[in-house]
Each structure stands twice: as C-alpha cells, then as structure tokens.
Scaffold this active site. Structure first.
Site, PDB file in Angstrom:
ATOM      1  N   ASP A  90     -97.373  -0.438  42.311  1.00  0.00           N
ATOM      2  CA  ASP A  90     -97.295  -1.461  43.358  1.00  0.00           C
ATOM      3  C   ASP A  90     -98.060  -2.699  42.880  1.00  0.00           C
ATOM      4  OD1 ASP A  90     -96.147   0.694  44.637  1.00  0.00           O
ATOM      5  OD2 ASP A  90     -97.285   0.458  46.496  1.00  0.00           O
ATOM      6  N   LYS A 152     -92.626  -5.002  49.177  1.00  0.00           N
ATOM      7  CA  LYS A 152     -93.641  -4.377  50.039  1.00  0.00           C
ATOM      8  C   LYS A 152     -94.390  -5.490  50.739  1.00  0.00           C
ATOM      9  CE  LYS A 152     -98.040  -1.868  49.249  1.00  0.00           C
ATOM     10  NZ  LYS A 152     -98.854  -1.036  48.321  1.00  0.00           N
ATOM     11  N   LYS A 184     -91.032  -1.310  51.479  1.00  0.00           N
ATOM     12  CA  LYS A 184     -92.216  -0.533  51.877  1.00  0.00           C
ATOM     13  C   LYS A 184     -93.037  -1.339  52.879  1.00  0.00           C
ATOM     14  CE  LYS A 184     -96.549   1.477  50.037  1.00  0.00           C
ATOM     15  NZ  LYS A 184     -97.285   1.893  48.811  1.00  0.00           N
TER      16      LYS A 184
END
Lengths: 216, 216
Positions: A90, A152, A184
């Site tokens: 991430d 995300k 996400k």
C-alpha cells in the site's frame, strides 16, 4: 452480510507498536479469518515467520504516510518488503504532484512501485482528506495508467481527517472499476454499519484497526 | 536575542506541499538568513538547484514520520538524499524498539543511518510525545552510542501531540551535551517567546514553520 471478515485488513500502523502488539494483531486476524494484516515494513519479516504456513495476507506500506519520498526509495522499500515476505503493498501517492497537476510525475512514481512489486498487488493511497473531488478523479486516472491494482482512500494520519467516506468510495469505484481495479476503504471505519456501507459503495477491502469489533 | 534567525530551520513537511510552496519557503529562509530549510526528500534536488550557490543548509527527513521502516531502507534513503545534495538528515528513531527496550535494535538502526550519512549531521527524532521520561533518556543514550550529532524532539505529526517542551529539551540537553551532541526543538514552536525558551533550555536548532513570525 455474512462474510464481512473476508474484507478486512486488520491494521496496526502506529509508530509505537511493540512486537507483542503485532503478535496480538496477527492472532486476532487468524482467529477471525480476516483477509490480512496491514503493518509497518519493520515488522513484515517477523509477521511472516510468526504466521508460519497460515495464508493470511501480509500487507505493508510504502512511502508511508506522506508519500513525499523519492520514487527510487519507494521502489527499494518494495524490494526489501518482498524479500521479507510481504504479499501486498500500500503506497502513498505523490500528493504534491497531484496538487501541481504534474500527473506524469505522479504516474511515474506509481510505476516505479508497480515495477518493483513484481506482480504483487499495489494499492495507491490517495489521501482523500487532502484532495478535492477533481484531484481524486485525477489521482484515480494516474493510478489506472500506472498499472496499480487498487486505489485506497486514506493513511489515517491526517490531523482532523475523516478518512473513507461513502461518497469518495463511490467516486473512486466509478472511475477505476471499468479498468478491473478495486477500491480499499481505510481511515475511520470503526463499526459494522460503516463497513457495510463502504462495501455497498464499492469497496472490496476495509483497512481498519476495529476489525474485531466490526465482526462481533 | 539578536541572532535568533541563525537557530531556525524553516520547515515544510506537509505531504501536499507544492513546488511553489517549497520555493516560497526557500525565498523566506534566504531573506531572513535562517540556518536552513527542512523539507521532504522528494524536494531536495529541486531545492539545491533553486538555491544555486547559497549556503543555506538543506535538511531532509529519513524514515519520516513513523520511523518504522527497515534500517536498510533508511540507509538507502540517506544515500539518495546525499546524491541530491542534502546537508543534514533528520531520522525518526525505531520507536517500537524503544518501547520493547530493544536498545540494540534502535542503536543499530541509527548506526545504519550514521554510516550512510558519510559525516553529514544526523539528528535523531525521538518523538517525545510517544515516550515516557525514562524512554526519552534511553533514546538519548542509544543516539549517543550510535554516533549521531543531534537528538530532536518531534516530527509534528502526532495527533494530539504537543511537540517540544522546555522540560524535555532540558532533559535531552543534560544527557547528550557531555557527549558533544546538540538538541533540536521541533513541533509546536510557533512564537518568539517559545523559541527563546527552547534555546535557553539547551536547543541549538529550532525546527518550525513559523520562522518568519518568530524573527519579526
């Protein structure tokens, strides 16, 4: 919703997390059959060892939480994370580049990470609390062009930030889903009701430190 | 105090800083004869070019602001920062190692950065808001043993954190000054009065985004 646990990345990114805190996190994630854990790079190797053959995904963070690192450093951080056994990465987008409308710079930064990731999933954290609606759209496009697998919302580290909102998840889903990318939701997802709202809005992963409470 | 400006590292570490924000910061630092600027690694090369032959110190941050990166990644980040022209490196200590009383791990982490720094000043950010008094003392000792040149209080990124306090600066000064190390006060230093208090308590550098206000 009876498979809520499969959406959850059980998350602990506080800088003062101890080794024991990480082990508790892993134990909880295994017990509740979460999708994975999300931890700082320092603990990836230990987590992987502690998990032995358990297939829980070990997710770690790259250029986190400011994203204002050199692309070469982000790429190196990916390389080391993979060596220690990370399953997914991430990364924080180059927020300054988005602010400057220097989309090529932001895209190249993500590409450096995607290339280093050798096919492992890369999630691009947009830090929506710092972006306008138009900037979120541009950041999604940049992430698509760079070949990432996810966008995300949040790091959870913005002072006064709200994190994931249904509105932003919908917007991001609308832009990236035609390109086979996922979304996400992270930051501020603290109860079951909110988690379900995020999933209904298009999120396929929930990053939260409240996973146990959410599935109870 | 008539040389207050010489203590100030004019600081901009917000992740959404634009290129223009950085240029404004540099112009202000030059105008007011500050000691240096403190910026994210992404902007070091640009700052160095923009400064041309001006001797203003370009300070950047390493493993910032969580410190929970691998030592090898912190070292690589230093190496790249030096290539781009950084003069000093402000690294975040391995806070989890301090919490776990794993002082050897914390020391080795700093050593990796000191070795990569090739003699350039390394400041170890303790993140005092997350540490007890005893932990601050241990973190200072670790920094001494690892051969750093400074200890520094804060990243400015702890939610609800207060940043530098006179009490902590005094404590840190007391421990490190016999070892020829210096103390940088950072986080929450927003006016002249506070800056002068920090210097009287032992700080030889002030990291602040309020430098212009402080010297006016």
């Amino acid at each position: 919703m009876n498979n809520l646990e499969s959406y959850i990345e059980h998350t602990l990114l506080k800088p003062d997390a101890s080794l024991n805190d990480i082990k508790v996190l892993i134990d909880e994630a295994v017990t509740h059959k979460f999708c994975g854990i999300c931890i700082n790079p320092l603990y990836v190797g230990i987590a992987r060892e502690y998990l032995e053959k358990n297939p829980l995904k070990v997710v770690t963070v790259i250029g986190f939480p400011l994203g204002a690192n050199l692309s070469s450093v982000k790429a190196f951080e990916v390389q080391k994370a993979l060596e220690y056994g990370a399953d997914e990465l991430d990364m924080v987008i180059d927020i300054g580049a988005i602010k400057d409308k220097n989309y090529k710079r932001a895209e190249n930064d993500i590409k450096a990470v995607v290339n280093a990731a050798e096919g492992k999933f890369v999630k691009v954290i947009l830090e929506t609390d710092l972006l306008s609606r138009d900037e979120i759209i541009e950041a999604c496009k940049v992430s698509i062009n760079a070949g990432a697998q996810f966008v995300k919302t949040s790091t959870g580290f913005v002072k006064g930030g709200v994190g994931a909102t249904v509105e932003n998840i919908k917007l991001m889903y609308e832009i990236v889903s035609p390109h086979d990318m996922q979304v996400k939701a992270s930051g501020g997802v603290k109860d079951k009701e909110t988690a379900i709202k995020m999933i209904k809005a298009g999120a396929t992963r929930i990053g939260t430190s409240s996973g146990v409470k959410i599935v109870k």
